[in-house]
Write an enzyme that holds these catalytic residues in place. Structure first.
Site: not given
Ligand code: GDP
Ligand code: MN
Length: 379
Positions: A101, A187
């Site tokens: 992530y 992201e």
């Protein structure tokens, strides 16, 4: 303003970040054709502006073109968190060994850009934070100084380990995108590590700060009805500032402050506004026509209030717009008008010529529209 995954990946690619090849399809046949052309396994991915598509069944692996057809058929038309899928991304499937992530957000308190990275990708950051908070690496980047290879590279290495160099390249690209386009979020989740040891952005989210959009006319093309609503898009192209709401009284007002005050008064007298609409300071009769056209499309509207305090806006132009609209549109609901200020006499005379009386007092006008008065009465 939010981007679809395929748009976000397009931008990431421009900033030098590796993304799987892909194109979008709006029919199962198109999806199959793309899969055939690409060869090899592909992912069929719902393009909707919400997260958690995987869990909702909107992300599927297709091993061949026929499976691409079938998954696309299942996903197109599916509803994910209330949004109907009208387009899928057909992307080369990444052979994933592990999922990372990584994101950039604004740290308002720290007046900096915050980077979060974790080797526990694939799940939402909230879930990682709840399950494995110790696995989230966080650091801030001072926007005056930018990314620093020694300091920030070392932080990234804590999450990315052996692939720290690739992670550095990816996060540097994300940082350039973030700052150049005034983003509030960039992201990549998952940032996938392939079995060959390469990092690839398998999913991407980009959100721009709406308050900075005026600096980026090139981003206007990304504005979508899915995010802003069809009426708001329509109003914007007519030069009106419009926000839809749940109530029943359609409002057309000049000036944002007066529009807010009008909505407050409607509430105060027991009504509920159907929208915020500012026709602005200019005196373009066409704007009134567009405003009435957009408001009358809303089936919830049972009455309309036009409230004009003419300064730069001239009452005769507004009256001209109202008369033009009444000729071109069929109003099925009562229209109440309050008109004062610049060229009030002329405007009022024009309306009276058509048998319409306008209020001068706002409170009386609002009380009348909330009561459902059939038309403006003389104040
Ligand atoms: P989201 O659920 O909306 O965040 O959609 P994602 O694009 O992140 O997909 C959800 C999950 O599907 C990912 O966490 C992966 O596990 C899986 N996935 C997505 N793309 C690929 C891919 O190219 N290859 C493989 N093997 N899995 C993928
Ligand atoms: Mn994702």
């Amino acid at each position: 303003m939010k981007l679809h995954e395929y748009q976000a990946k397009g931008l990431l690619k421009e900033y030098g970040i590796p993304v799987p090849e892909g194109s979008t399809a709006s029919t199962p046949e198109e999806a199959r054709a793309i899969a055939e052309k690409m060869g090899g396994p592909v992912m069929i991915k719902a393009q909707v502006l919400v997260g958690g598509r995987g869990k909702a069944g909107g992300v599927k692996l297709a091993r061949n073109p026929q499976e691409a057809f079938e998954h696309a058929r299942a996903i197109l038309g599916m509803s994910i968190k209330g949004i109907v899928v009208s387009r899928v991304l057909v992307a080369g499937a990444v052979d994933i060994a592990s999922e990372f992530y990584v994101s950039l957000t604004v740290d308002r308190v720290g007046k900096s850009v915050q980077c979060m990275a974790s080797a526990s990708g694939g799940m939402e950051i909230e879930e990682i934070a709840a399950k494995e908070p110790q696995k989230i690496v966080r650091f801030s980047v001072d926007p005056e100084r930018g990314m620093d290879r020694a300091a920030h590279g070392a932080e990234l290495a804590r999450a990315f380990g052996k692939t720290a160099d690739q992670a550095w390249d990816i996060v540097s690209g994300m940082y350039r995108l973030f700052t150049e386009k005034d983003c509030s979020l960039v992201e990549i989740n998952p940032c996938a590590l392939t079995r060959e040891g390469r990092l690839v952005a398998a999913d991407a989210k980009v959100i721009f700060d709406d308050n900075a959009l005026f600096r980026h006319p090139e981003l206007e093309a990304f504005r979508s009805a899915e995010e802003y609503g069809a009426d708001e898009m329509d109003a914007r192209s007519a030069g009106l500032s419009y926000v839809g709401m749940d109530g029943t009284i359609g409002c057309i007002v000049n000036g944002a402050g007066l529009a807010m005050a009008t909505m407050d008064l409607i509430k105060y007298f027991g009504g509920s506004p159907a929208n915020f609409l500012d026709v602005g300071g200019s005196s373009n009769p066409e704007k009134v026509l567009h405003a009435l056209r957009i408001i009358t499309k809303n089936p919830k509207v049972t009455a309309i209030l036009i409230n004009i305090f003419g300064g730069i806006t001239r009452c005769d132009d507004i009256a001209r717009g109202i008369l033009m609209a009444l000729e071109k549109l069929t109003l099925a609901v009562p229209l109440t008008i309050r008109l004062i200020g610049t060229n009030e006499k002329e405007g009022r005379a024009m309306l009276e010529g058509a048998g319409i009386n306008a209020f001068t007092d706002l409170t009386e006008a609002v009380q009348a529209v909330v009561r459902g008065a059939p038309a403006g009465a003389r104040a």
